[in-house]
Design a protein around this motif. Structure first.
Motif, PDB file in Angstrom:
ATOM      1  N   CYS A 147      46.226  41.734  48.527  1.00  0.00           N
ATOM      2  CA  CYS A 147      46.668  40.857  47.313  1.00  0.00           C
ATOM      3  C   CYS A 147      47.834  41.301  46.751  1.00  0.00           C
ATOM      4  CB  CYS A 147      45.459  41.255  46.399  1.00  0.00           C
ATOM      5  SG  CYS A 147      45.993  40.205  44.851  1.00  0.00           S
ATOM      6  N   GLY A 148      48.632  40.573  46.158  1.00  0.00           N
ATOM      7  CA  GLY A 148      50.125  40.869  45.892  1.00  0.00           C
ATOM      8  C   GLY A 148      50.185  40.990  44.249  1.00  0.00           C
ATOM      9  N   LYS A 164      32.692  45.880  38.039  1.00  0.00           N
ATOM     10  CA  LYS A 164      32.668  47.351  38.785  1.00  0.00           C
ATOM     11  C   LYS A 164      33.741  48.144  38.932  1.00  0.00           C
ATOM     12  CE  LYS A 164      28.790  47.076  41.354  1.00  0.00           C
ATOM     13  NZ  LYS A 164      28.580  45.921  42.422  1.00  0.00           N
ATOM     14  N   THR A 189      44.013  51.893  49.627  1.00  0.00           N
ATOM     15  CA  THR A 189      43.308  50.749  48.504  1.00  0.00           C
ATOM     16  C   THR A 189      42.393  51.235  47.658  1.00  0.00           C
ATOM     17  OG1 THR A 189      42.419  48.456  48.284  1.00  0.00           O
ATOM     18  CG2 THR A 189      41.548  49.811  50.128  1.00  0.00           C
ATOM     19  N   GLY A 190      42.209  50.609  46.233  1.00  0.00           N
ATOM     20  CA  GLY A 190      41.190  51.276  45.645  1.00  0.00           C
ATOM     21  C   GLY A 190      42.021  51.131  44.214  1.00  0.00           C
ATOM     22  N   LEU A 219      43.314  47.088  42.591  1.00  0.00           N
ATOM     23  CA  LEU A 219      42.438  46.142  42.423  1.00  0.00           C
ATOM     24  C   LEU A 219      42.482  45.584  41.045  1.00  0.00           C
ATOM     25  CD1 LEU A 219      39.599  47.926  44.455  1.00  0.00           C
ATOM     26  CD2 LEU A 219      41.246  46.216  45.241  1.00  0.00           C
ATOM     27  N   TRP A 220      41.469  44.833  40.708  1.00  0.00           N
ATOM     28  CA  TRP A 220      41.476  43.944  39.632  1.00  0.00           C
ATOM     29  C   TRP A 220      39.983  44.036  38.909  1.00  0.00           C
ATOM     30  CZ3 TRP A 220      40.009  41.783  44.234  1.00  0.00           C
ATOM     31  CH2 TRP A 220      41.300  42.047  45.150  1.00  0.00           C
ATOM     32  N   ASN A 248      34.429  40.691  37.944  1.00  0.00           N
ATOM     33  CA  ASN A 248      34.514  41.948  38.427  1.00  0.00           C
ATOM     34  C   ASN A 248      34.292  42.912  37.365  1.00  0.00           C
ATOM     35  OD1 ASN A 248      34.027  44.047  40.089  1.00  0.00           O
ATOM     36  ND2 ASN A 248      36.429  44.159  40.473  1.00  0.00           N
ATOM     37  N   ASP A 290      39.957  38.431  42.806  1.00  0.00           N
ATOM     38  CA  ASP A 290      40.671  37.633  43.677  1.00  0.00           C
ATOM     39  C   ASP A 290      39.989  36.660  44.768  1.00  0.00           C
ATOM     40  OD1 ASP A 290      43.087  36.557  44.667  1.00  0.00           O
ATOM     41  OD2 ASP A 290      43.426  38.324  46.032  1.00  0.00           O
ATOM     42  N   HIS A 297      47.525  49.438  47.508  1.00  0.00           N
ATOM     43  CA  HIS A 297      46.946  48.383  46.706  1.00  0.00           C
ATOM     44  C   HIS A 297      45.982  48.447  46.038  1.00  0.00           C
ATOM     45  CE1 HIS A 297      43.933  45.053  47.747  1.00  0.00           C
ATOM     46  NE2 HIS A 297      44.957  44.261  47.937  1.00  0.00           N
ATOM     47  N   PRO A 305      42.430  42.159  53.462  1.00  0.00           N
ATOM     48  CA  PRO A 305      43.360  41.002  52.972  1.00  0.00           C
ATOM     49  C   PRO A 305      44.281  41.431  51.471  1.00  0.00           C
ATOM     50  CG  PRO A 305      40.853  41.089  52.290  1.00  0.00           C
ATOM     51  CD  PRO A 305      41.085  42.317  52.970  1.00  0.00           C
ATOM     52  N   VAL A 346      35.220  51.000  40.524  1.00  0.00           N
ATOM     53  CA  VAL A 346      34.812  51.943  41.710  1.00  0.00           C
ATOM     54  C   VAL A 346      35.952  53.139  41.545  1.00  0.00           C
ATOM     55  CG1 VAL A 346      34.635  52.262  44.238  1.00  0.00           C
ATOM     56  CG2 VAL A 346      33.796  50.116  42.894  1.00  0.00           C
ATOM     57  N   ASP A 347      35.291  54.219  41.325  1.00  0.00           N
ATOM     58  CA  ASP A 347      36.520  55.335  41.218  1.00  0.00           C
ATOM     59  C   ASP A 347      36.802  55.903  42.418  1.00  0.00           C
ATOM     60  OD1 ASP A 347      38.137  57.391  40.044  1.00  0.00           O
ATOM     61  OD2 ASP A 347      36.531  58.460  39.428  1.00  0.00           O
ATOM     62  N   ALA A 348      37.317  55.162  43.264  1.00  0.00           N
ATOM     63  CA  ALA A 348      38.016  55.525  44.683  1.00  0.00           C
ATOM     64  C   ALA A 348      39.201  55.098  44.999  1.00  0.00           C
ATOM     65  CB  ALA A 348      36.911  55.181  45.621  1.00  0.00           C
ATOM     66  N   LEU A 378      41.167  54.873  49.031  1.00  0.00           N
ATOM     67  CA  LEU A 378      40.791  55.258  50.350  1.00  0.00           C
ATOM     68  C   LEU A 378      41.740  54.659  51.121  1.00  0.00           C
ATOM     69  CD1 LEU A 378      39.345  52.785  52.072  1.00  0.00           C
ATOM     70  CD2 LEU A 378      37.421  53.453  50.361  1.00  0.00           C
TER      71      LEU A 378
END
Lengths: 348, 348
Positions: free
Chosen positions: A205-206, A188, A256-257, A166-167, A186, A172, A164, A203, A190-192, A194
């Protein structure tokens, strides 16, 4: 990297739901062009969707969906990006990456363009660790590992079913949050990466999502949304809840991440509120339902899990609203259609 | 910020276990000087520990511990940084920050020195969200919020009991990983704080840790390690497992991520292996034990939870090794000593 063959070139389809010309692909050309695209055209089937030259694709509009699925086409949403799951069903590849047509290439803090697909593939090809939390996040990334106190017996991890992403830019958010914070962006990075722990829902997101179709495909049903339905913008959420419960049951991982995409435009919060308000209300019952859901030992395949879950949806959420009875029936139809288009092979 | 009063100045103690002069405090002076320090001197009590001028501190050596606790001093480890938990017990403040004396001020990617204590305080003063995962991490940070699909009923969160900070440079690896990857350094600054979900255990490191003593203090027992014990380097792990189970039971939150400190020197992996090998073996049984542990409804305070847990440790882990019988007894002694030094007040 430019010289290396694109990873999983012949094992991954990119699924894009759309109602407009796919100019956004120009920016993705260096990353997506080697791959096959499955475009699911929503809305008016007589409209022509232009795809930039040089991309290898197949395109399905509503007429195609109706023709291919017959009466079972009722399980595929219309006038909602939930229709994208039809693309998952007709794919014959092991991996799916799906992205919205308002998502562009983001940059990492060094200014380098992010190859989102490559990161998703990395996420999917290395194990997940849902049984214990690693405080340095993804232990399989370069320069990372399991920290002191992480049980050695759990370090092999489990197969990863979902990645998953992110954006950056437009987050979202739901309609109420959009209305309250219209200017929030957004920024930020975040270099992760997990693993979402076992037993924890999230949640999903598609917009920027990849998964292993062989491992979890039949659970990636995006529900009944849009035209003729009392709800929208819960398609990916629904798929995420079902998928996570089934991954937990089958011992599969969800990450996710990273990677980020650049989400360019906020959808209209007033329109969104109209689509969402039932969902905002219902999710207060749906989430405890999924948090408490357990599947039987006999449910050893995704299909069996999904059918078992659909029965629980009918029985328990049917009391919340008759919509869930219809949705539960559509979940069964979805599995029937999936199995029809993807007959079990001896190899599997 | 320099002009603002240091947050929680009169409500927080900094606990430092040490065997050497505290020169490392020089680098922390701008951040720590307004606060009160509790120094727990390990090893030879006749040795004098020098503390840089200008710090407000109290110092306890083994003689002090023995004098204050009498026979109950047996629950405080000797020749192991586990002795730090004595500092938690004698503190009269609401919050504790504990840090190792080989931890220095780290820099964020912009080159700015990180005020670790300030970030811990931020983490502790805003709620945690253990019941559902937020994909944009900490929803209470500036520029962040809950994403679409996050149930509104859960957005208030729960009180935060623990803030677990991370380390740049030397990662907190076990001896086998240190041996295999002697040169690995953590250079990844992950700009995130997140709540560890309910039901998920994590390896809590005591190097850079803050907590709300009123909410969870009596669970922060660092066990029996070091001199005369068959195990070391599992003190913080033990506290983390117990704490997480009790936080989950009492509806409290545990956060991990920011702030980073700069961990300067890797401990000797050969020495560590000797300390750890029983723990590496035992944790394969300890972790399933804690994962399955449940507490009764009657356990409504941390003390009651901890006593109940100690009985389960004796009964179930006592079979693994007689050490755990001794540890379970020490857990009870710890609570007795805690209550003696912290008699319940009517206000609480």
């Amino acid at each position: 990297m430019a010289a290396a063959a694109p990873p999983l070139k012949d094992e991954l389809d990119i699924v894009i739901p759309t109602i407009r010309n796919l100019d956004f692909l120009e920016m993705w050309r260096p990353f997506f062009q080697p791959y096959h695209l499955i475009i699911v055209q929503d809305g008016d089937p007589s409209k022509t969707i232009k795809v930039p030259d040089g991309f290898d694709y197949e395109l399905y509009n509503r007429n195609d969906i109706n023709r291919i699925l017959g009466p079972k086409a009722s399980c595929i949403s219309f006038k909602d990006s939930a229709c994208r799951c039809f693309g998952y069903m007709v794919s014959k590849k092991k991996y799916i990456f799906t992205i919205d047509d308002d998502c562009f290439v983001a940059k990492d803090p060094s200014g380098k363009q992010i190859n989102a697909l490559e990161q998703h593939i990395k996420n999917l090809l290395c194990p997940s660790t849902p049984l214990f939390f690693n405080t340095l996040y993804e232990p399989f990334r370069d320069g990372s590992d399991f920290v002191r106190g992480y049980p050695f017996s759990l370090r092999e991890g489990v197969p990863t079913a979902v990645s998953h992403g992110l954006w950056l830019n437009i987050p979202d958010y739901d309609a109420p949050t959009q209305l309250v914070k219209p200017l929030e962006r957004n920024t930020k990075y975040v270099d992760a990466v997990l693993t979402i722990p076992k037993g924890t829902l999230f949640p999903m997101c598609g917009m920027n999502l990849a998964f292993d179709r062989d491992l979890i495909g039949p659970a990636m049903y995006f529900g009944l949304m849009g035209d003729g339905q009392p709800i929208g913008r819960y398609d990916d959420m629904w798929a995420g809840w079902c998928t996570k419960v089934i991954c937990d049951h089958l011992g599969l991982g969800v990450k996710t991440g990273l990677p980020y995409i650049w989400h360019s435009k906020a959808s209209n919060p007033f329109v969104n509120l109209k689509k969402e308000y039932n969902g905002i209300f219902w999710q207060e019952e749906i989430i405890p339902f999924f948090q408490a859901a357990t599947l039987s030992k006999d449910s050893t395949t995704v299909q069996k899990c999904y059918i078992e879950l659909s029965k629980q949806v009918k029985e328990k959420l049917g009391k919340v609203d008759p919509y869930f009875v219809k949705l539960a029936d559509a979940m069964e139809t979805w599995i029937q259609a999936w199995d029809e288009l993807n007959p079990p092979t001896k190899a599997k």
